[in-house]
Design a protein around this motif. Structure first.
Motif, PDB file in Angstrom:
ATOM      1  N   MET A 135       3.039  18.964  17.652  1.00  0.00           N
ATOM      2  CA  MET A 135       3.547  20.316  16.876  1.00  0.00           C
ATOM      3  C   MET A 135       4.309  19.963  15.702  1.00  0.00           C
ATOM      4  N   LYS A 136       5.037  18.816  15.520  1.00  0.00           N
ATOM      5  CA  LYS A 136       5.638  18.586  14.344  1.00  0.00           C
ATOM      6  C   LYS A 136       4.810  17.856  13.184  1.00  0.00           C
ATOM      7  N   ILE A 137       3.712  17.190  13.871  1.00  0.00           N
ATOM      8  CA  ILE A 137       2.796  16.408  12.920  1.00  0.00           C
ATOM      9  C   ILE A 137       1.675  17.638  12.387  1.00  0.00           C
ATOM     10  N   GLY A 138       1.465  18.645  13.203  1.00  0.00           N
ATOM     11  CA  GLY A 138       0.690  19.847  12.765  1.00  0.00           C
ATOM     12  C   GLY A 138       1.295  20.482  11.771  1.00  0.00           C
ATOM     13  N   PHE A 139       2.802  20.945  11.871  1.00  0.00           N
ATOM     14  CA  PHE A 139       3.611  21.424  10.865  1.00  0.00           C
ATOM     15  C   PHE A 139       3.772  20.509   9.554  1.00  0.00           C
ATOM     16  N   CYS A 140       3.811  19.417   9.664  1.00  0.00           N
ATOM     17  CA  CYS A 140       4.048  18.821   8.573  1.00  0.00           C
ATOM     18  C   CYS A 140       2.505  18.693   7.806  1.00  0.00           C
ATOM     19  N   CYS A 141       1.649  18.713   8.369  1.00  0.00           N
ATOM     20  CA  CYS A 141       0.258  18.831   7.724  1.00  0.00           C
ATOM     21  C   CYS A 141       0.218  20.209   6.962  1.00  0.00           C
ATOM     22  N   TRP A 142       0.644  21.174   7.549  1.00  0.00           N
ATOM     23  CA  TRP A 142       0.564  22.417   7.100  1.00  0.00           C
ATOM     24  C   TRP A 142       1.458  22.349   5.885  1.00  0.00           C
ATOM     25  N   LEU A 143       2.815  21.815   5.972  1.00  0.00           N
ATOM     26  CA  LEU A 143       3.758  21.898   4.993  1.00  0.00           C
ATOM     27  C   LEU A 143       3.176  21.085   3.676  1.00  0.00           C
ATOM     28  N   GLY A 144       2.548  19.871   3.942  1.00  0.00           N
ATOM     29  CA  GLY A 144       2.173  18.827   2.833  1.00  0.00           C
ATOM     30  C   GLY A 144       0.784  19.133   2.344  1.00  0.00           C
ATOM     31  N   PHE A 145      -0.090  20.112   2.867  1.00  0.00           N
ATOM     32  CA  PHE A 145      -1.428  20.105   2.515  1.00  0.00           C
ATOM     33  C   PHE A 145      -1.524  21.606   2.288  1.00  0.00           C
ATOM     34  N   ALA A 146      -1.329  22.407   3.382  1.00  0.00           N
ATOM     35  CA  ALA A 146      -1.793  23.963   3.012  1.00  0.00           C
ATOM     36  C   ALA A 146      -0.654  24.756   2.322  1.00  0.00           C
ATOM     37  N   LEU A 147       0.549  24.691   2.594  1.00  0.00           N
ATOM     38  CA  LEU A 147       1.441  25.318   1.745  1.00  0.00           C
ATOM     39  C   LEU A 147       1.366  24.944   0.381  1.00  0.00           C
ATOM     40  N   THR A 148       1.413  23.714   0.381  1.00  0.00           N
ATOM     41  CA  THR A 148       1.459  23.196  -1.385  1.00  0.00           C
ATOM     42  C   THR A 148       0.013  23.642  -2.060  1.00  0.00           C
ATOM     43  N   SER A 149      -0.892  23.840  -1.358  1.00  0.00           N
ATOM     44  CA  SER A 149      -2.304  24.210  -2.168  1.00  0.00           C
ATOM     45  C   SER A 149      -2.391  25.863  -2.228  1.00  0.00           C
ATOM     46  N   MET A 150      -2.131  26.270  -1.227  1.00  0.00           N
ATOM     47  CA  MET A 150      -2.126  27.884  -0.803  1.00  0.00           C
ATOM     48  C   MET A 150      -1.070  28.595  -1.697  1.00  0.00           C
ATOM     49  N   LEU A 151      -0.026  28.305  -1.862  1.00  0.00           N
ATOM     50  CA  LEU A 151       1.118  28.925  -2.572  1.00  0.00           C
ATOM     51  C   LEU A 151       0.833  29.165  -4.009  1.00  0.00           C
ATOM     52  N   PRO A 152       0.415  28.154  -4.600  1.00  0.00           N
ATOM     53  CA  PRO A 152       0.234  28.268  -6.139  1.00  0.00           C
ATOM     54  C   PRO A 152      -1.107  29.117  -6.381  1.00  0.00           C
ATOM     55  N   ASN A 153      -2.022  28.637  -5.493  1.00  0.00           N
ATOM     56  CA  ASN A 153      -3.313  29.957  -5.611  1.00  0.00           C
ATOM     57  C   ASN A 153      -2.874  31.206  -5.454  1.00  0.00           C
ATOM     58  N   HIS A 154      -1.896  31.732  -4.573  1.00  0.00           N
ATOM     59  CA  HIS A 154      -1.261  33.097  -4.523  1.00  0.00           C
ATOM     60  C   HIS A 154      -0.549  33.392  -5.584  1.00  0.00           C
ATOM     61  N   ILE A 155       0.297  32.580  -6.083  1.00  0.00           N
ATOM     62  CA  ILE A 155       1.070  32.832  -7.367  1.00  0.00           C
ATOM     63  C   ILE A 155       0.046  33.397  -8.520  1.00  0.00           C
ATOM     64  N   PHE A 156      -0.970  32.622  -8.785  1.00  0.00           N
ATOM     65  CA  PHE A 156      -1.674  32.582  -9.838  1.00  0.00           C
ATOM     66  C   PHE A 156      -2.863  33.687  -9.620  1.00  0.00           C
ATOM     67  N   SER A 157      -3.297  34.305  -8.562  1.00  0.00           N
ATOM     68  CA  SER A 157      -4.354  34.891  -8.067  1.00  0.00           C
ATOM     69  C   SER A 157      -4.117  36.396  -8.529  1.00  0.00           C
ATOM     70  N   LYS A 158      -2.824  36.839  -8.617  1.00  0.00           N
ATOM     71  CA  LYS A 158      -2.809  38.187  -8.657  1.00  0.00           C
ATOM     72  C   LYS A 158      -1.486  38.366  -9.767  1.00  0.00           C
ATOM     73  N   ASN A 159      -1.663  39.442 -10.600  1.00  0.00           N
ATOM     74  CA  ASN A 159      -0.371  39.661 -11.618  1.00  0.00           C
ATOM     75  C   ASN A 159       0.768  40.399 -10.861  1.00  0.00           C
ATOM     76  N   ASP A 160       0.607  40.826  -9.708  1.00  0.00           N
ATOM     77  CA  ASP A 160       1.529  41.465  -8.736  1.00  0.00           C
ATOM     78  C   ASP A 160       1.834  40.775  -7.670  1.00  0.00           C
ATOM     79  N   PHE A 161       2.294  39.389  -7.835  1.00  0.00           N
ATOM     80  CA  PHE A 161       2.465  38.324  -6.629  1.00  0.00           C
ATOM     81  C   PHE A 161       3.486  38.966  -5.741  1.00  0.00           C
ATOM     82  N   SER A 162       2.953  38.729  -4.415  1.00  0.00           N
ATOM     83  CA  SER A 162       3.880  39.270  -3.384  1.00  0.00           C
ATOM     84  C   SER A 162       4.391  38.252  -2.391  1.00  0.00           C
ATOM     85  N   TRP A 163       5.636  38.080  -1.977  1.00  0.00           N
ATOM     86  CA  TRP A 163       5.878  37.027  -1.145  1.00  0.00           C
ATOM     87  C   TRP A 163       5.414  37.493   0.231  1.00  0.00           C
ATOM     88  N   LYS A 164       5.448  38.818   0.344  1.00  0.00           N
ATOM     89  CA  LYS A 164       5.065  39.247   1.753  1.00  0.00           C
ATOM     90  C   LYS A 164       3.614  39.008   2.161  1.00  0.00           C
TER      91      LYS A 164
END
Length: 142
Positions: free
Chosen positions: A89-118
């Motif tokens: 589980m720790k390795i799965g979480f670390c993979c998410w943290l290192g790969f998914a979060l770091t690529s998905m969050l910037p995409n979310h920030i730049f994809s909409k003018n009205d960025f939503s943390w929710k």
């Protein structure tokens, strides 16, 4: 060197598909997700284009989940010396943290003018739970 347990990989792939169905269902996040996306769930249910695109989405998601789980299984196999659901589980979480979060969050920030943390939390939380759960299963079922 041990081999990948393909029964565990298939199980984790199926669990990720089910998790996605639950995650974006009315039981969990469908209503807030649709509202934040500016979508009408009732119109989506009756739109044949949405249904056709959903079928493609499910097929592509299945392939993507399978690839993610295979890669995660190889990471766990190379990193873990013993079977442990918690270490997996720790390795799965670390993979998410290192790969998914770091690529998905910037995409979310730049994809909409009205960025939503929710909205970002809903969309990025799903792979966090999926990768962590898959890691736990793969760590224990080796």
């Amino acid at each position: 060197m041990t081999t990948v347990n393909y029964w565990a990989v298939a199980t984790c792939t199926l669990i990720n598909i089910i998790l996605g169905g639950l995650w974006y269902s009315s039981l969990l996040f469908a209503k807030p997700w649709a509202k934040l996306m500016g979508l009408d769930l009732n119109k989506m249910k009756n739109d044949p284009t949405v249904q056709k695109n959903a079928q493609k989405g499910y097929m592509i998601s299945t392939v993507c989940h399978f690839i993610m789980v295979i890669v995660l299984a190889h990471f766990i196999q190379q990193i873990l010396g013993s079977s442990s659901w918690l270490d997996g589980m720790k390795i799965g979480f670390c993979c998410w943290l290192g790969f998914a979060l770091t690529s998905m969050l910037p995409n979310h920030i730049f994809s909409k003018n009205d960025f939503s943390w929710k909205l970002a939390a809903i969309n990025i939380g799903y792979p966090m739970v999926g990768a962590s759960l898959a890691g736990a299963i793969l760590g224990a079922w080796r």
